[in-house]
Design a protein around this motif. Structure first.
Motif, PDB file in Angstrom:
ATOM      1  N   MET A   1      -3.717  -2.043 -12.035  1.00 39.84           N
ATOM      2  CA  MET A   1      -3.200  -1.496 -10.775  1.00 39.84           C
ATOM      3  C   MET A   1      -2.117  -0.434 -11.031  1.00 39.84           C
ATOM      4  O   MET A   1      -1.955   0.503 -10.265  1.00 39.84           O
ATOM      5  N   ILE A   2      -1.347  -0.610 -12.152  1.00 40.57           N
ATOM      6  CA  ILE A   2      -0.282   0.344 -12.455  1.00 40.57           C
ATOM      7  C   ILE A   2      -0.884   1.731 -12.651  1.00 40.57           C
ATOM      8  O   ILE A   2      -1.836   1.911 -13.409  1.00 40.57           O
ATOM      9  N   GLY A   3      -0.330   2.729 -11.975  1.00 32.36           N
ATOM     10  CA  GLY A   3      -0.829   4.098 -12.078  1.00 32.36           C
ATOM     11  C   GLY A   3      -1.820   4.471 -10.996  1.00 32.36           C
ATOM     12  O   GLY A   3      -2.071   5.656 -10.770  1.00 32.36           O
ATOM     13  N   ARG A   4      -2.377   3.458 -10.305  1.00 37.43           N
ATOM     14  CA  ARG A   4      -3.342   3.756  -9.242  1.00 37.43           C
ATOM     15  C   ARG A   4      -2.619   4.348  -8.031  1.00 37.43           C
ATOM     16  O   ARG A   4      -1.477   3.986  -7.730  1.00 37.43           O
ATOM     17  N   THR A   5      -3.285   5.271  -7.355  1.00 38.29           N
ATOM     18  CA  THR A   5      -2.717   5.895  -6.157  1.00 38.29           C
ATOM     19  C   THR A   5      -3.598   5.568  -4.959  1.00 38.29           C
ATOM     20  O   THR A   5      -4.800   5.858  -4.964  1.00 38.29           O
ATOM     21  N   PHE A   6      -3.007   4.950  -3.932  1.00 32.50           N
ATOM     22  CA  PHE A   6      -3.749   4.603  -2.728  1.00 32.50           C
ATOM     23  C   PHE A   6      -3.777   5.794  -1.780  1.00 32.50           C
ATOM     24  O   PHE A   6      -2.725   6.345  -1.428  1.00 32.50           O
ATOM     25  N   ASN A   7      -4.990   6.140  -1.355  1.00 31.89           N
ATOM     26  CA  ASN A   7      -5.199   7.228  -0.390  1.00 31.89           C
ATOM     27  C   ASN A   7      -4.430   8.492  -0.760  1.00 31.89           C
ATOM     28  O   ASN A   7      -3.864   9.174   0.098  1.00 31.89           O
ATOM     29  N   SER A   8      -4.418   8.789  -2.071  1.00 31.78           N
ATOM     30  CA  SER A   8      -3.816  10.027  -2.601  1.00 31.78           C
ATOM     31  C   SER A   8      -2.340  10.162  -2.242  1.00 31.78           C
ATOM     32  O   SER A   8      -1.794  11.261  -2.237  1.00 31.78           O
ATOM     33  N   ARG A   9      -1.680   9.032  -1.962  1.00 28.69           N
ATOM     34  CA  ARG A   9      -0.283   9.117  -1.530  1.00 28.69           C
ATOM     35  C   ARG A   9       0.642   8.139  -2.242  1.00 28.69           C
ATOM     36  O   ARG A   9       1.702   8.528  -2.708  1.00 28.69           O
ATOM     37  N   TYR A  10       0.282   6.858  -2.334  1.00 35.58           N
ATOM     38  CA  TYR A  10       1.193   5.841  -2.844  1.00 35.58           C
ATOM     39  C   TYR A  10       0.810   5.496  -4.289  1.00 35.58           C
ATOM     40  O   TYR A  10      -0.186   4.808  -4.530  1.00 35.58           O
ATOM     41  N   GLN A  11       1.606   5.972  -5.233  1.00 33.74           N
ATOM     42  CA  GLN A  11       1.321   5.770  -6.651  1.00 33.74           C
ATOM     43  C   GLN A  11       2.055   4.528  -7.158  1.00 33.74           C
ATOM     44  O   GLN A  11       3.287   4.449  -7.121  1.00 33.74           O
ATOM     45  N   ILE A  12       1.296   3.537  -7.634  1.00 37.09           N
ATOM     46  CA  ILE A  12       1.852   2.279  -8.090  1.00 37.09           C
ATOM     47  C   ILE A  12       2.565   2.484  -9.422  1.00 37.09           C
ATOM     48  O   ILE A  12       2.006   3.073 -10.353  1.00 37.09           O
ATOM     49  N   THR A  13       3.813   1.974  -9.534  1.00 38.31           N
ATOM     50  CA  THR A  13       4.581   2.137 -10.764  1.00 38.31           C
ATOM     51  C   THR A  13       4.823   0.812 -11.488  1.00 38.31           C
ATOM     52  O   THR A  13       4.824   0.788 -12.716  1.00 38.31           O
ATOM     53  N   GLU A  14       5.037  -0.281 -10.761  1.00 33.82           N
ATOM     54  CA  GLU A  14       5.238  -1.574 -11.426  1.00 33.82           C
ATOM     55  C   GLU A  14       5.043  -2.703 -10.423  1.00 33.82           C
ATOM     56  O   GLU A  14       5.142  -2.509  -9.212  1.00 33.82           O
ATOM     57  N   ARG A  15       4.763  -3.907 -10.975  1.00 32.18           N
ATOM     58  CA  ARG A  15       4.590  -5.082 -10.111  1.00 32.18           C
ATOM     59  C   ARG A  15       5.925  -5.763  -9.893  1.00 32.18           C
ATOM     60  O   ARG A  15       6.695  -5.948 -10.841  1.00 32.18           O
TER      61      ARG A  15
ATOM     62  N   TYR B   1       3.957  -4.489  -5.186  1.00 30.08           N
ATOM     63  CA  TYR B   1       4.234  -3.496  -6.215  1.00 30.08           C
ATOM     64  C   TYR B   1       5.293  -2.506  -5.734  1.00 30.08           C
ATOM     65  O   TYR B   1       5.426  -2.238  -4.539  1.00 30.08           O
ATOM     66  N   GLN B   2       5.994  -1.956  -6.698  1.00 33.53           N
ATOM     67  CA  GLN B   2       6.844  -0.795  -6.424  1.00 33.53           C
ATOM     68  C   GLN B   2       5.961   0.441  -6.540  1.00 33.53           C
ATOM     69  O   GLN B   2       5.098   0.519  -7.415  1.00 33.53           O
ATOM     70  N   ALA B   3       6.161   1.400  -5.649  1.00 30.89           N
ATOM     71  CA  ALA B   3       5.310   2.583  -5.660  1.00 30.89           C
ATOM     72  C   ALA B   3       6.111   3.802  -5.229  1.00 30.89           C
ATOM     73  O   ALA B   3       7.178   3.688  -4.622  1.00 30.89           O
ATOM     74  N   GLN B   4       5.560   4.968  -5.554  1.00 31.85           N
ATOM     75  CA  GLN B   4       6.182   6.241  -5.184  1.00 31.85           C
ATOM     76  C   GLN B   4       5.366   6.884  -4.062  1.00 31.85           C
ATOM     77  O   GLN B   4       4.157   7.078  -4.202  1.00 31.85           O
ATOM     78  N   ASP B   5       6.030   7.155  -2.939  1.00 32.50           N
ATOM     79  CA  ASP B   5       5.395   7.878  -1.843  1.00 32.50           C
ATOM     80  C   ASP B   5       5.425   9.363  -2.198  1.00 32.50           C
ATOM     81  O   ASP B   5       6.481  10.007  -2.142  1.00 32.50           O
ATOM     82  N   LYS B   6       4.267   9.922  -2.584  1.00 33.17           N
ATOM     83  CA  LYS B   6       4.226  11.295  -3.074  1.00 33.17           C
ATOM     84  C   LYS B   6       4.397  12.317  -1.957  1.00 33.17           C
ATOM     85  O   LYS B   6       4.692  13.480  -2.224  1.00 33.17           O
ATOM     86  N   VAL B   7       4.209  11.898  -0.711  1.00 36.08           N
ATOM     87  CA  VAL B   7       4.366  12.826   0.406  1.00 36.08           C
ATOM     88  C   VAL B   7       5.834  12.963   0.787  1.00 36.08           C
ATOM     89  O   VAL B   7       6.364  14.066   0.916  1.00 36.08           O
ATOM     90  N   LEU B   8       6.527  11.821   0.955  1.00 28.72           N
ATOM     91  CA  LEU B   8       7.926  11.852   1.387  1.00 28.72           C
ATOM     92  C   LEU B   8       8.905  11.748   0.231  1.00 28.72           C
ATOM     93  O   LEU B   8      10.115  11.824   0.434  1.00 28.72           O
ATOM     94  N   GLY B   9       8.392  11.547  -0.985  1.00 24.81           N
ATOM     95  CA  GLY B   9       9.261  11.524  -2.143  1.00 24.81           C
ATOM     96  C   GLY B   9      10.241  10.365  -2.145  1.00 24.81           C
ATOM     97  O   GLY B   9      11.410  10.538  -2.473  1.00 24.81           O
TER      98      GLY B   9
END
Length: 706
Positions: free
Chosen positions: A1-15, A25-33
């Motif tokens: 799951m680590i590294g996967r991006t949901f709907n081209s927006r939420y990139q998973i970084t760690e559980r 999981y902790q994730a990075q919102d690539k749209v809102l940063g």
């Protein structure tokens, strides 16, 4: 799951963790940063329509709950068969972890936490939503001391069809009796569960335990809990009464609403009388076998039987009790006089101020601002409290201790120590002098800062004190495995044989470096700043050519997922964009002169400088490839090059003129004077025409034409 991006927006970084039906999981919102938490349904449930319906219902229900004490729901969706919910990422620790680590939570802090949970439940209950799973694992305590209630995973709207099922959901140690029996639940069930949480916080123990969930659930239905004060004698009777009311077996005997419970907790915190509803007396009679209530003409009181509701004649720490009159007719606590009364009043006011500070947002967010603890030593308590609150701190415990050098009523020390950097909103504990205690010899506590554990123990033992090692903690200022702080602080006077706790440093707090690859320089810098890091080479980044747009981050050091101390630097490599097409610069110069260029090649869109210099006696007769060339040459710039540059320049010699030797001053008379060829000839100052000069030259004589 680590590294996967949901709907081209939420990139998973760690559980972060795992629950009964989902992972978080902790994730990075690539749209809102921004950093978010993503709850992902476990694969084994994704194909079950009942579970997917429940998952969607959780998102829909929780998204409507708006409170500073409830975790916000941002988004939800499905990606390649995986259902997920995106929610606020909360920094801090859950209350269960704190209880496991400390055993007992300060009862005033426990009451503050419960009051904030009541505030969150009031919002949910106002929308007819029952949480159904209130437990310390679902109460996050943030660095600023405020809480966030999370995981409405089994929350149900009261009119929901799904709420009518008989399934017993929740954790057995915290469920209400009616929940254990599979009955329909109301807001009173959440109040019972919160009562259990508060019970565990102030005693360090659960009211009911057993070898399995079934036996615990049966005890919830049939058994009576020991009063908290029987386990922890320091529990204030007023707070104990609040806990016992919340944990009544009959839902109708509990607080009518979460708001009512919050008001009772706030009364306790403020030192006001805790006036519980009259129904409490009836419920206590049934619960504890007490005699019927006696009407005093003022409030309903109950005389508890021996071994019944706990009464604590001793003071609850330096502050005593709540400062109010309990609705229970209990033995009176010995009253404190003089400075103790002042301390209790100041402490109560400080708590009120701290709550107000939190409610208006003074506590900040997950990444709190670091501020310096002011030095309030030797200041009167009321001055110290005002100073700390003005600087942005909350007031924690206030302990009165003997001291022969600090005037009674003045502050001896603070914890955290003065001049250390702490998060805005941190609770500062105070030690206040009650003057010299002549019955015991007082000794100075040695300063243990930066000592190793063995050095600290030896220093304390040599001083006649008992060393105790507390839980190691992060420190921005003290290196790992050396004492970061101590309680009491160095210089404090205590009785011989007193215990001094020291806390070793873990070094700077390590955080996971977020992934900023693919971001622009500014958006990447914001992501790193929000996570507590800096861009080390922001003002002078490394650029390389690539097919990515200009200023796109191509690489980072340290890489994403690395551990890095707070305010650590991350260097980035940026894209300069694709390498431009290069064109040649060609020069052809003929005749007398030179042509030079600033470069033999130029990038597309760039410019090249051309310098044209004729030799002596030559001029530029023609030039192609550069416009506006003067006959005497010069420097010219060709801009916005879009192809090969070809420059052709031709130079032409200038025909020299011969000076005139004719001295005829009046050619109009036909008479002239000529020079003797054998004598020197002086230049003619007149202006003979060119034909004359030419004729004279051709004839080779000095005869003038008439």
């Amino acid at each position: 799951m680590i590294g996967r991006t949901f709907n081209s927006r939420y990139q998973i970084t760690e559980r972060i963790g795992i629950g009964g039906m989902a992972e978080v999981y902790q994730a990075q919102d690539k749209v809102l940063g921004r950093m978010v938490a993503v709850k992902v349904m476990l694969p084994q449930y994704a194909s079950d329509p009942a579970f997917t319906q429940r998952f969607k219902q959780e998102a829909a229900a929780a998204a409507n709950l708006q409170s500073p004490y409830i975790v916000n729901i941002y988004d939800w969706g499905q990606d390649k068969g995986t259902y997920y919910i995106v929610m606020e990422y909360v920094r801090g620790s859950d209350l269960k972890t704190a209880i496991n680590e400390r055993g007992i939570i300060n009862q005033r802090k426990s009451a503050e936490i419960a009051s904030q949970v009541c505030q969150a439940l009031s919002v949910a209950h106002g929308l007819d939503i029952v949480h159904r799973d209130i437990k310390p694992q679902n109460i996050m305590v943030q660095p600023d001391g405020n809480v966030k209630v999370m995981d409405f995973g089994i929350a149900r709207a009261k009119n929901s069809v799904m709420s009518k099922t008989s399934t017993v959901l929740g954790t057995a140690h915290y469920i209400s009796p009616e929940q254990a029996q599979g009955k329909d639940l109301t807001a009173a069930s959440d109040i019972y569960s919160l009562g259990v949480v508060l019970y565990e916080s102030v005693t360090g123990q659960l009211p009911f335990d057993g070898p399995d969930a079934v036996s615990v659930a049966l005890k919830q239905v049939n058994d009576l809990p020991l009063p908290p004060g029987d386990i922890n004698p320091d529990v204030d009777p007023d707070l104990e009464a609040i806990i016992m009311k919340a944990m009544q077996k009959d839902p109708n005997a509990r607080f009518a609403t979460a708001k009512d419970m919050r008001l009772a907790l706030n009364d306790y915190l403020a030192g006001r009388p805790v006036n519980l509803p009259a129904s409490f007396a009836d419920a206590q009679t049934e619960l504890l076998g007490a005699v019927p209530p006696i009407d005093t003409g003022a409030v309903t009181t109950v005389i508890p039987p021996a071994g019944g509701l706990h009464t604590n004649p001793a003071n609850s720490g330096p502050l005593g009790g709540s400062g109010g009159t309990s609705t229970m007719d209990m033995p009176k606590k010995s009253s404190k006089k003089g400075i103790a009364v002042v301390i209790a009043v100041i402490a109560a006011l400080a708590v009120i101020g701290g709550i107000a500070f939190a409610l208006i947002g003074g506590g900040g967010g997950g990444d709190s601002e670091r501020i310096v603890v002011p030095d309030v030593a030797n200041k009167p308590l009321e001055v110290a409290v005002a100073t700390l609150e003005e600087e942005g701190f909350a007031i924690g415990t206030i302990e009165e201790v003997p001291n022969k050098t600090v005037e009674a009523g003045n502050v001896i020390s603070t914890d955290p120590s003065a001049n250390t950097k702490q998060d805005r909103g941190t609770a500062v504990n105070l030690k206040v002098s009650k003057g010299e205690d002549e019955s015991n010899e007082l000794i100075d506590v040695p300063d243990l800062t930066n000592k190793t554990a063995s050095e600290a123990r030896k220093a304390l033992e040599d001083a006649g004190l008992k060393p105790k090692e507390g839980k190691a903690e992060n420190s921005d200022d003290v290196e790992k495995d050396r004492v970061a702080r101590q309680d009491p602080t160095g210089g404090t006077q205590v009785e011989e044989g007193s215990t001094v706790t020291y806390y070793l440093s873990l070094g700077k707090k390590q955080e996971k470096v977020p992934n900023v690859i693919g971001q622009t320089l500014d958006s990447g810098a914001k992501i790193l700043n929000d996570a507590g890091f800096l861009v080390g080479n922001y003002d002078n980044p490394t650029y390389v050519e690539s097919d990515q747009p200009y200023n796109t981050i191509l690489a980072q050091d340290p890489v994403a997922g690395s551990d890095l101390g707070k305010n650590g630097s991350v260097n980035v490599t940026l894209s300069r964009g694709p390498k431009p097409t290069s064109y040649g610069v060609y020069v052809n110069a003929s005749g007398g002169g030179s042509v030079t260029t600033s470069s033999s090649a130029v990038d597309e869109g760039g410019s090249v400088t051309v310098t044209i210099v004729p030799d002596a006696g030559y001029v530029v007769s023609s030039a192609t490839g550069v416009d506006g060339v003067a006959s005497n040459g010069g420097t010219y710039t060709i801009s916005n090059v879009q192809g090969d540059v070809s420059i052709n320049v031709t130079f032409q010699q200038v025909q020299p003129t011969t000076p005139d030797t004719n001295t005829d001053t009046d050619s109009g008379t036909g008479t002239g004077t000529t020079t003797n060829p054998s004598e020197p000839t002086s230049p003619d100052t007149s202006s003979p025409d060119s034909e004359q000069v030419a004729a004279q030259s051709d004839a080779g004589s000095a005869t003038a034409m008439s």
